[in-house]
Design a protein around this motif. Structure first.
Motif, PDB file in Angstrom:
ATOM      1  N   ASN A  32       0.498  -4.641   4.084  1.00 24.83           N
ATOM      2  CA  ASN A  32      -0.771  -4.683   3.345  1.00 24.83           C
ATOM      3  C   ASN A  32      -1.920  -5.102   4.260  1.00 24.83           C
ATOM      4  O   ASN A  32      -2.699  -6.021   3.947  1.00 24.83           O
ATOM      5  N   THR A  33      -2.013  -4.437   5.389  1.00 28.19           N
ATOM      6  CA  THR A  33      -3.052  -4.734   6.367  1.00 28.19           C
ATOM      7  C   THR A  33      -4.447  -4.614   5.776  1.00 28.19           C
ATOM      8  O   THR A  33      -5.363  -5.361   6.138  1.00 28.19           O
ATOM      9  N   ASP A  65      14.268   8.286   1.642  1.00 35.63           N
ATOM     10  CA  ASP A  65      14.496   7.694   0.326  1.00 35.63           C
ATOM     11  C   ASP A  65      13.610   6.471   0.091  1.00 35.63           C
ATOM     12  O   ASP A  65      13.851   5.682  -0.817  1.00 35.63           O
ATOM     13  N   ASP A  66      12.562   6.314   0.908  1.00 38.46           N
ATOM     14  CA  ASP A  66      11.711   5.124   0.824  1.00 38.46           C
ATOM     15  C   ASP A  66      11.194   4.857  -0.590  1.00 38.46           C
ATOM     16  O   ASP A  66      11.265   3.728  -1.072  1.00 38.46           O
ATOM     17  N   PHE A  67      10.644   5.871  -1.230  1.00 35.01           N
ATOM     18  CA  PHE A  67       9.953   5.635  -2.496  1.00 35.01           C
ATOM     19  C   PHE A  67      10.892   5.042  -3.546  1.00 35.01           C
ATOM     20  O   PHE A  67      10.554   4.059  -4.228  1.00 35.01           O
ATOM     21  N   GLU A  68      12.072   5.633  -3.684  1.00 37.16           N
ATOM     22  CA  GLU A  68      13.022   5.111  -4.659  1.00 37.16           C
ATOM     23  C   GLU A  68      13.553   3.743  -4.229  1.00 37.16           C
ATOM     24  O   GLU A  68      13.744   2.851  -5.059  1.00 37.16           O
ATOM     25  N   ARG A  69      13.785   3.564  -2.930  1.00 38.33           N
ATOM     26  CA  ARG A  69      14.252   2.267  -2.432  1.00 38.33           C
ATOM     27  C   ARG A  69      13.205   1.178  -2.683  1.00 38.33           C
ATOM     28  O   ARG A  69      13.529   0.066  -3.107  1.00 38.33           O
ATOM     29  N   ILE A  70      11.938   1.503  -2.404  1.00 34.18           N
ATOM     30  CA  ILE A  70      10.862   0.523  -2.568  1.00 34.18           C
ATOM     31  C   ILE A  70      10.780   0.070  -4.016  1.00 34.18           C
ATOM     32  O   ILE A  70      10.676  -1.131  -4.309  1.00 34.18           O
ATOM     33  N   ILE A  71      10.841   1.024  -4.940  1.00 30.77           N
ATOM     34  CA  ILE A  71      10.725   0.666  -6.353  1.00 30.77           C
ATOM     35  C   ILE A  71      11.991  -0.054  -6.827  1.00 30.77           C
ATOM     36  O   ILE A  71      11.927  -1.004  -7.604  1.00 30.77           O
ATOM     37  N   GLU A  72      13.155   0.393  -6.351  1.00 30.99           N
ATOM     38  CA  GLU A  72      14.414  -0.278  -6.722  1.00 30.99           C
ATOM     39  C   GLU A  72      14.390  -1.743  -6.314  1.00 30.99           C
ATOM     40  O   GLU A  72      14.920  -2.605  -7.040  1.00 30.99           O
ATOM     41  N   ALA A  96      -2.160   6.933   4.963  1.00 36.18           N
ATOM     42  CA  ALA A  96      -1.833   7.899   3.907  1.00 36.18           C
ATOM     43  C   ALA A  96      -1.611   7.132   2.615  1.00 36.18           C
ATOM     44  O   ALA A  96      -0.894   6.118   2.581  1.00 36.18           O
ATOM     45  N   PHE A  97      -2.252   7.613   1.546  1.00 39.01           N
ATOM     46  CA  PHE A  97      -2.107   7.045   0.209  1.00 39.01           C
ATOM     47  C   PHE A  97      -1.447   8.123  -0.661  1.00 39.01           C
ATOM     48  O   PHE A  97      -2.005   9.218  -0.812  1.00 39.01           O
ATOM     49  N   ILE A  98      -0.274   7.826  -1.205  1.00 44.33           N
ATOM     50  CA  ILE A  98       0.498   8.818  -1.954  1.00 44.33           C
ATOM     51  C   ILE A  98       0.704   8.317  -3.377  1.00 44.33           C
ATOM     52  O   ILE A  98       1.346   7.280  -3.601  1.00 44.33           O
ATOM     53  N   ALA A  99       0.145   9.042  -4.355  1.00 45.09           N
ATOM     54  CA  ALA A  99       0.260   8.638  -5.753  1.00 45.09           C
ATOM     55  C   ALA A  99       1.507   9.248  -6.381  1.00 45.09           C
ATOM     56  O   ALA A  99       1.851  10.407  -6.113  1.00 45.09           O
ATOM     57  N   LEU A 100       2.177   8.460  -7.228  1.00 44.09           N
ATOM     58  CA  LEU A 100       3.427   8.872  -7.866  1.00 44.09           C
ATOM     59  C   LEU A 100       3.160   9.165  -9.340  1.00 44.09           C
ATOM     60  O   LEU A 100       2.794   8.265 -10.112  1.00 44.09           O
ATOM     61  N   GLU A 101       3.378  10.418  -9.745  1.00 48.34           N
ATOM     62  CA  GLU A 101       2.967  10.848 -11.071  1.00 48.34           C
ATOM     63  C   GLU A 101       3.752  10.168 -12.191  1.00 48.34           C
ATOM     64  O   GLU A 101       3.193   9.836 -13.235  1.00 48.34           O
ATOM     65  N   GLU A 148       2.948   0.090   4.213  1.00 47.32           N
ATOM     66  CA  GLU A 148       1.944  -0.954   4.016  1.00 47.32           C
ATOM     67  C   GLU A 148       2.026  -1.599   2.638  1.00 47.32           C
ATOM     68  O   GLU A 148       1.594  -2.735   2.463  1.00 47.32           O
ATOM     69  N   GLY A 149       2.523  -0.875   1.632  1.00 46.67           N
ATOM     70  CA  GLY A 149       2.622  -1.496   0.325  1.00 46.67           C
ATOM     71  C   GLY A 149       2.694  -0.493  -0.807  1.00 46.67           C
ATOM     72  O   GLY A 149       2.367   0.685  -0.641  1.00 46.67           O
ATOM     73  N   TYR A 150       3.166  -0.974  -1.958  1.00 47.14           N
ATOM     74  CA  TYR A 150       3.203  -0.196  -3.192  1.00 47.14           C
ATOM     75  C   TYR A 150       2.380  -0.937  -4.232  1.00 47.14           C
ATOM     76  O   TYR A 150       2.543  -2.152  -4.434  1.00 47.14           O
ATOM     77  N   PHE A 151       1.489  -0.205  -4.918  1.00 49.13           N
ATOM     78  CA  PHE A 151       0.551  -0.821  -5.846  1.00 49.13           C
ATOM     79  C   PHE A 151       0.564  -0.040  -7.155  1.00 49.13           C
ATOM     80  O   PHE A 151       0.487   1.189  -7.150  1.00 49.13           O
ATOM     81  N   ASN A 152       0.647  -0.763  -8.266  1.00 54.11           N
ATOM     82  CA  ASN A 152       0.739  -0.107  -9.566  1.00 54.11           C
ATOM     83  C   ASN A 152       0.082  -0.998 -10.612  1.00 54.11           C
ATOM     84  O   ASN A 152      -0.046  -2.216 -10.418  1.00 54.11           O
TER      85      ASN A 152
END
Length: 714
Positions: free
Chosen positions: A140-141, A508-515, A558-563, A582-586
C-alpha cells in the motif's frame, strides 16, 4: 459351433454374487494438512458367512498429494471376520510440510474383494488444505483509503462508465439503466451532488460508454434492435447536445485519442437471439480535427475485419476463437474495449469472445494484426483455482483444465521503448437461443487416455459444475475432447503489445488474496447481489472487469476492479516481468444473506491527479453498476503539500495564477514540475517562463537555490 467362455472376472463385474457389501462410510473428508491423522472408515453390511478381504489402495494417477511429502500410507489388506466388527478405522499420517503449496486431493479406493461385493462408495477423497500463507503482505505504497460513495437516483438507476472534467470539476456517469448521463458536481469529492441528468433515450435504447476530452463529452448508445447501427452523441459539459453520428452495431466502448484528434468506438456486432443476423464487428474512427461543432457523418470511418476473412483457418489454428454458426471472421470478431498509445499512433482492441486482440494503425487507418491471447494451464504451480459452488470449503487446487483469458478492459503503458498491454481477464460465453457454448463436464466426451479419472473429475465438489466451452478442446475434431477449456483467467496479464507474448500473469493471486483476507474471505467468490460463499466458483470466480494503468510518482501502477466480489486490486507494474502486490480494497458488507450494503459490481475506474481536484490528493473513482454508486478512494501518499511553499525574499513569481507567462524577480535557472514530481518545462538564465502550452493545474517552480513556489496555471 463356437464355444463361449464367461470368465469369473466378467461375472464379478456384472453380477452381485454376495449379499454383503464393503464400502467407505463417506465419500470425502476436508482436513488441514496439519491435522496429523486422517481416519478412513470402511464398513460392511450384514453378517458374513466367511472371512472377507479387501485391498485399500491410493489411486496415484488421480491423487495430487505426494507420498512422503504430503502423507504416509502403504497398501493394506483389510480382513472382516464372521461375527466381527463391521467397521474398521484405518489411520493415514498427514505431513505438515511448512511450505506454501496448492490444496491437494488424496484419493483412496477399495479393490479386489474376496467373499464380499463392492458397495457404491468404493472411493474416498481426502481434500487436504494447505495451511501456509501464500500472499505477501501488501505494501500500500500509495496509502489508498476508502473515502465516500454517492448513489445515483432516479428510475432504474445504474452507474457503469464514468469520466471526469478537471476544468469544470464534474463527473459524467453513464446511467445504463435509463440511457442517461448523470452530471455530478465533484468540486468537493467528499460531498458529490447531482447537477443534471441528460436523457439520451431518443438516440438509443441503452447507453454503453462515456468519455471526456477538452470540454466535450461523448456518449455511445446501442439501438433498440442491437443488430442495427448505434449512435455517438456529443455534449458540452453542461449537457447541451451538439450533434450525433451513426456508428456500427452495438457500440460498446469509446475513447478519445490522447491528442484529441480522434474518437474511437468499439462496435461489438453481436448476433440476434436466433443467430439469423450477425453484424460485422468494427471500429469507428471519428475525425475531430475540424472541431466537434463541425462534425457530420462524413467524418466517420468504419474499420472492418474484411481483409482477414480469407485467413479464418490460420487464425483458428493460432487459437483465435472463431466459432459462431456460419460466421465469417468479420462477423465473428467482437471488439470489446480500446486502449490508445500515448503518441496517438496506434490502438489495441480486445476481442473478448475470441480470446484475442487486434492492432490498429491510426495513421494508415487499418487493422493490421490479430493476435491470440493463449490458454492458462491450471495444472501448473501458481495457477490454482476454486472450481465448485457445491463444496462447502475453499479448495485452491490444480486441475487438468485450461482457462481462456478473454479480457474485457485493457490498458497500455510504455517502458524503455516497449509498449505493454495490461488485460483484465474476465471471460464471456456466447449464450443465444439457438447456440450456447457453455456446458458441464458430463456433456463432454473426454479422451480416456488423457482423463482416466473422468468420473472423479465430474463429481460436483470437483469439476462437475464449472462452466466449460464445447467450442474448444477437441483438438483433432473427432468429437473426443483432449483438453478442457474454461472461461476467463481470474487474473490480470501483461503482454508485449507488438509480439503478443505474455510477460506476466497474476496466476491465482486474486482468489488467494481474498481467501486470506481477514474480512472478505467470508464472501470468497460471491456474486454481486448477494453474500453467498463460493457461488461464482463454478463460473469465472471474481471476474476481473476493469483495468487502469497510471504513472504515479515515477512508478507504474495497475488497478484491476473485480465485478463479482467487488473492490479492486493494486499492483506496481514498473517491472512488467515481476509486478508487486500493493493491496486489495473493497467497500461492501460481508454478512451472509441478501441485504447487502456498499458498492457492488465495479465496471470502470479512473484516476484523478492531485492538481485536478480540491482535496489535492490522488483519487480513484469507481462506477459500480449493481449498487448504482460512485465510490471515491484517496491516495494519501500521493498528495500535494497542505501548505504553499514559502518564498524566500530573493524569489517571487507573478502573476499567480497565470495562463501565458509567469515572471521572476531576477534571472536565474528555473524548473517547472507537476505534483507527481515530473519535470514539465525548464528555463535557464531567464526572467520568465512561457506556460501557454501547459495544461491547467497546480505546479511547483524551483530555482537554482532550491527555493520553491506553488504556481496555479489557469
Amino acid at each position: 459351433m463356437k464355444k463361449i467362455y464367461l470368465s469369473l472376472t466378467c461375472l464379478l463385474g456384472v453380477f452381485n454374487l454376495y449379499a454383503q457389501e464393503v464400502f467407505f462410510e463417506t465419500d470425502y473428508q476436508n482436513l488441514a494438512e496439519n491435522a496429523d491423522t486422517a481416519l478412513l472408515n470402511v464398513s460392511i453390511s450384514g453378517t458374513l458367512a466367511d472371512t472377507a478381504t479387501i485391498e485399500l489402495i491410493v489411486l496415484n494417477d488421480v491423487s495430487t498429494a505426494n507420498a512422503t511429502t504430503d502423507y504416509n500410507f502403504t497398501t493394506q489388506v483389510l480382513s472382516f471376520a464372521p461375527n466381527g466388527s463391521t467397521t474398521q478405522s484405518i489411520p493415514v499420517t498427514l505431513i505438515d510440510n511448512q511450505i506454501a503449496n496448492p490444496d491437494k486431493m488424496l484419493v483412496f479406493a477399495l479393490q479386489n474383494p474376496s467373499n464380499i461385493s463392492l458397495g457404491a462408495n468404493k472411493t474416498h477423497v481426502l481434500y487436504l488444505f494447505d495451511n501456509e500463507k501464500h500472499i505477501a503482505t501488501p505494501n500500500n505504497t500509495l496509502g489508498i483509503n476508502y473515502a465516500t460513495n454517492f448513489a445515483i437516483e432516479g428510475n432504474n438507476p445504474g452507474s457503469e462508465i464514468l469520466t471526469y472534467s478537471a476544468a469544470t470539476q464534474r463527473l459524467f456517469v453513464m446511467n445504463s439503466g435509463n440511457a442517461s448521463v448523470e452530471i455530478l458536481d465533484f468540486s468537493n469529492p467528499l460531498a458529490i451532488s447531482t447537477i443534471n441528468s441528460i436523457d439520451l433515450s431518443a438516440y438509443g435504447a441503452g447507453g454503453t460508454s462515456v468519455a471526456y476530452h477538452n470540454g466535450y463529452v461523448a456518449v455511445s448508445l446501442a439501438a433498440a434492435n442491437k443488430t442495427d447501427n448505434g449512435k455517438v452523441v456529443f455534449l458540452d459539459t453542461d449537457g447541451n447536445i451538439i450533434t450525433n453520428l451513426e456508428v456500427g452495431a452495438l457500440p460498446d466502448m469509446l475513447c478519445f485519442t490522447p491528442d484529441g484528434n480522434k474518437l474511437l468506438v468499439a462496435n461489438e456486432g453481436e448476433p440476434n437471439a436466433d443467430y439469423s443476423i450477425d453484424p460485422e464487428g468494427s471500429i469507428a474512427v471519428i475525425d475531430l480535427s475540424n472541431g466537434i461543432e463541425n462534425l457530420n457523418q462524413n467524418h466517420v470511418s468504419l474499420l472492418n475485419f474484411n481483409s482477414f476473412d480469407n485467413q479464418k483457418a490460420a487464425l483458428q489454428a493460432a487459437q483465435v476463437r472463431i466459432f459462431g454458426p456460419n460466421a465469417s471472421v468479420s462477423q465473428d470478431l467482437e471488439p470489446e474495449y480500446i486502449t490508445v498509445a500515448a503518441n496517438s499512433q496506434k490502438a489495441w482492441v480486445s476481442l473478448q469472445e475470441n480470446n484475442a486482440y487486434a492492432t490498429i494503425d491510426l495513421n494508415s487507418m487499418q487493422i493490421t494484426n490479430i493476435l491470440p491471447l493463449g490458454l492458462k494451464d491450471h495444472s501448473l504451480p501458481g495457477n490454482t483455482l476454486d472450481t465448485s459452488n457445491k463444496a462447502d470449503s475453499i479448495f485452491m487446487a490444480n486441475w487438468p483444465i485450461k482457462g481462456m483469458y478473454m479480457p474485457d478492459a485493457i490498458d497500455n503503458y510504455t517502458l524503455n521503448g516497449v509498449t505493454y498491454l495490461v488485460t483484465a481477464n474476465e471471460g464471456d460465453a456466447r449464450e443465444y437461443d439457438t447456440f450456447e457454448e457453455e456446458v458441464n463436464l458430463e456433456d463432454l466426451n473426454l479422451d480416456p487416455s488423457i482423463f482416466p479419472n473422468h468420473e472423479l473429475l465430474a463429481h460436483n465438489d470437483n469439476l462437475g459444475k464449472i462452466k466449460i466451452t464445447n467450442q474448444g478442446g477437441d483438438l483433432d475434431n473427432d468429437g473426443i475432447y483432449e483438453e478442457i477449456h474454461v472461461f476467463g483467467g481470474r487474473s490480470f496479464s501483461i503482454y508485449n503489445a507488438e509480439t503478443g507474448v505474455q510477460v506476466y500473469d497474476s496466476g491465482d493471486d486474486f482468489e488467494r488474496i481474498i481467501e486470506e483476507d481477514p474480512t472478505y474471505k467470508d464472501i470468497f467468490n460471491t456474486t454481486d447481489d448477494e453474500n453467498k460463499l463460493k457461488n461464482r466458483s463454478d463460473n469465472k470466480g471474481p471476474e476481473p472487469e476493469a483495468v487502469l494503468v497510471k504513472e504515479i510518482a515515477n512508478e507504474f501502477y495497475a488497478f484491476i476492479a473485480l465485478e463479482r466480489v467487488g473492490g479492486f486490486m493494486v499492483y506496481n507494474i514498473s517491472n512488467p516481468n515481476s509486478p508487486v502486490f500493493e493491496g486489495y480494497f473493497n467497500n461492501r458488507s460481508t454478512a451472509p444473506g441478501e441485504n447487502i450494503v456498499g458498492d457492488l459490481a465495479p465496471e470502470s475506474i479512473i484516476y484523478i491527479a492531485p492538481n485536478e481536484n480540491t482535496l489535492e490528493k490522488g483519487l480513484l473513482v469507481i462506477a459500480n453498476e449493481v449498487s448504482a454508486t460512485v465510490s471515491v478512494y484517496t491516495l494519501d501518499n500521493n498528495s500535494l503539500s497542505t501548505k504553499t511553499p514559502v518564498a524566500k525574499s530573493n524569489f517571487s513569481i507573478y502573476p499567480n495564477p497565470a495562463s501565458t507567462q509567469v515572471y521572476f524577480n531576477k534571472p536565474t535557472n528555473y524548473r517547472l514540475y507537476n505534483m507527481q514530481g515530473k519535470l514539465i518545462k525548464q528555463a535557464n538564465n531567464a526572467s520568465y517562463l512561457n506556460i501557454e502550452d501547459v495544461n491547467s493545474g497546480i505546479y511547483i517552480i524551483k530555482n537554482t537555490e532550491g527555493t520553491a513556489q506553488k504556481l496555479i496555471v489557469k
